[in-house]
Design an enzyme around this catalytic site. Structure first.
Site: not given
Length: 149
Positions: A90, A93, A116
């Site tokens: 996920r 995704e 960073s």
């Protein structure tokens, strides 16, 4: 493709944590470091100092031989794979769908640069909701502008 194999040290640490009935929040209190950072040490994505490694080993009741392994330099990342674990996928995704919009908005607000992952914190919070509890992920990284030369 499956995720990379979990290091033996990770299996040993997680088994000891479970046997002791400890959570990462419990270890946070013992070691004095954030729960997410400690989990990263367990999965060999971060290195502990000697003092931190000693506290971890003592809390888990492990042999002192583990200390040097916790202090060794980690090999970071998942490798060249698309994660298959549903929770990890996920996040992959999310970056596939929202990566470019996130990048564009960061550039609009800060300029040409990056966030960073070294000067960085990550917090995970549980937000109770009557429609179903929510996962709140807070990434906080220093903005690093690209240099001109």
């Amino acid at each position: 493709m499956p995720l990379p194999e979990i290091p033996l040290i990770t299996e040993k640490l997680l088994a000891a944590k479970k046997a002791k009935g400890l959570s990462f929040v419990d270890l946070e209190q013992i070691v004095g470091r954030d729960e997410v950072w400690l989990a990263a040490v367990f999965y060999r994505q971060a290195s502990a100092s000697e003092e931190e490694a000693n506290k971890i080993v003592t809390a888990l009741g492990l042999d002192a031989s583990v200390i040097k392994e916790l202090m060794s330099y980690p090999a970071k990342g998942l490798g060249d794979v698309v994660p298959t674990d549903p929770l990890i996928y996920r996040f992959y995704e999310i970056m596939q769908v929202y990566g470019m919009p996130i990048k564009e908005i960061i550039h609009e607000k800060f300029g040409d640069g990056i966030m960073s992952a070294i000067d960085f914190t990550l917090d995970i919070e549980k937000e109770e909701d009557p429609k179903g509890d929510r996962v709140k992920v807070i990434m906080n990284g220093k903005f690093l502008p690209y240099k001109k030369w």
